[in-house]
Design an enzyme around this catalytic site. Sequence first.
Site, PDB file in Angstrom:
ATOM      1  N   SER A 139     -29.940   1.005 127.457  1.00 34.74           N
ATOM      2  CA  SER A 139     -30.939   0.763 125.788  1.00 34.74           C
ATOM      3  C   SER A 139     -31.894   0.161 125.840  1.00 34.74           C
ATOM      4  O   SER A 139     -33.044   0.193 124.858  1.00 34.74           O
ATOM      5  CB  SER A 139     -30.089   0.137 124.588  1.00 34.74           C
ATOM      6  N   LYS A 142     -34.812   2.357 124.228  1.00 36.39           N
ATOM      7  CA  LYS A 142     -35.223   2.350 123.384  1.00 36.39           C
ATOM      8  C   LYS A 142     -36.473   1.790 123.152  1.00 36.39           C
ATOM      9  O   LYS A 142     -37.872   2.076 121.748  1.00 36.39           O
ATOM     10  CB  LYS A 142     -33.830   1.964 121.879  1.00 36.39           C
ATOM     11  N   SER A 194     -28.920  -0.961 118.621  1.00 38.53           N
ATOM     12  CA  SER A 194     -28.722  -0.167 119.162  1.00 38.53           C
ATOM     13  C   SER A 194     -28.488   1.002 119.587  1.00 38.53           C
ATOM     14  O   SER A 194     -27.446   1.496 120.242  1.00 38.53           O
ATOM     15  CB  SER A 194     -28.266  -1.161 120.711  1.00 38.53           C
TER      16      SER A 194
END
Length: 431
Positions: A139, A142, A194
């Site tokens: 993640s 991101k 997230s």
Amino acid sequence: MSNRRYSRLLAAATLATGLTAFSGTTFGPALPGTAGAEPTTTTTPFTTPNTDDCPNKTTPPSPIDSSEVPEPGQKAPAALPIPDPPIGGKRLGGCGVILPAGAAPLPEGISATAWEVADLDSGAVLAAKDPHGRYRPASTIKVLLAAVAIPALGLDTVVTGTQDDANADGTRVGIGPGGKYTNKQLFQALIMASGNDAAHAISTQLGGDDATVAKMNAMAKQLQAFDTRAATPSGLDGPGMSTSAHDLAMLFRHSMTLPLFAELIHTEQVDFPGFPADPKIPGDKDHPGFPIANDNHLLFEYDGAIGGKTGYTDDARQTFVAAAERNGRRYVVSLLKADVRPFRPWEQAAKLLDWAHTLPAGASIGTMPDGSAAANPSVALASPPAPQSEAAPESDTGAGDHQNLRTVLIVGGVFLVVALLLAARRLSRRR
């Protein structure tokens, strides 16, 4: 109780119980194999791999599951070319631990396979381990999605949640069909919690997953993050997914030029909208809004923390990127293929940040390209909002709610004490 103290307690309590992500309308821990917050346990003991022989020079370690198997009729992408000379300078072409001259020994317990510490403002790289080795970002990718999407989308634009958003694999913040969300709220869900459902809602506005991934990879190339290739917007593993400790630090530095990104990685807790009842589900009721907390422990535990981004998948293991400030010096630290032993990733990051602040001025093993800070290098790095003093008075916004909560707790405590005294008195009489 100040607003900041209230939000810190609420967010810390959420983190302490492992409730870092929403699934549907209830809190739920990040699931193993998902791109999101750190899991509370690890399945196998973990020691620091030796990278002196450059085992990940061209591609990440072999996957342990089928997440990177191409779709039928498609081929896995070829390995990304290796730049020559290395981006950032000759020394960054090394694969083991690289330290500046005269540096003190590294702190014990840094088990991340690859890491880098750099000056957030100047771009000077202070120290690293396998800085251009290729690993999966989970993640933390991101950070790149935010860099693409924040300038492209109107923050006040209202988006209606869909079932496809709600069905996103992995960690979800709790977007529901028919819910109304501003893009700013979607970015809160993306960066703070997230949410892969938020990543889906954002990528849909950018033309869908394929178009979004293409935009992300184009920006990575523009910023000279040549070890990076996104395969999904959210960070879920896919064919060809790759980044490096050096690239991740550069991408974070670039995203810090965006004031909204700098604000959200430093935000501890916000309220997130609910969504209406689903008429297709008998007896379903409206789903109320709920608070979401930042899933980065460093923000709550480290003095001077600016903020950061966590990640985890079975193949990527723990990934982490964050920044902190002390005595006017701001550093960024990135960790890849880490684990929770002997210390959790944020604790390893904290050790490296503490160590970096002991280095003499001018210590360096390389540098980030100017373009990694911003497409226009004259744009200064954004700073997160100054923390509100805990001794400051309540602001008007939400002060009544916080005062009401405190009143309820006090009154409830009084009733509890009275009830216990009465019970003790009755018990005494029976004897």
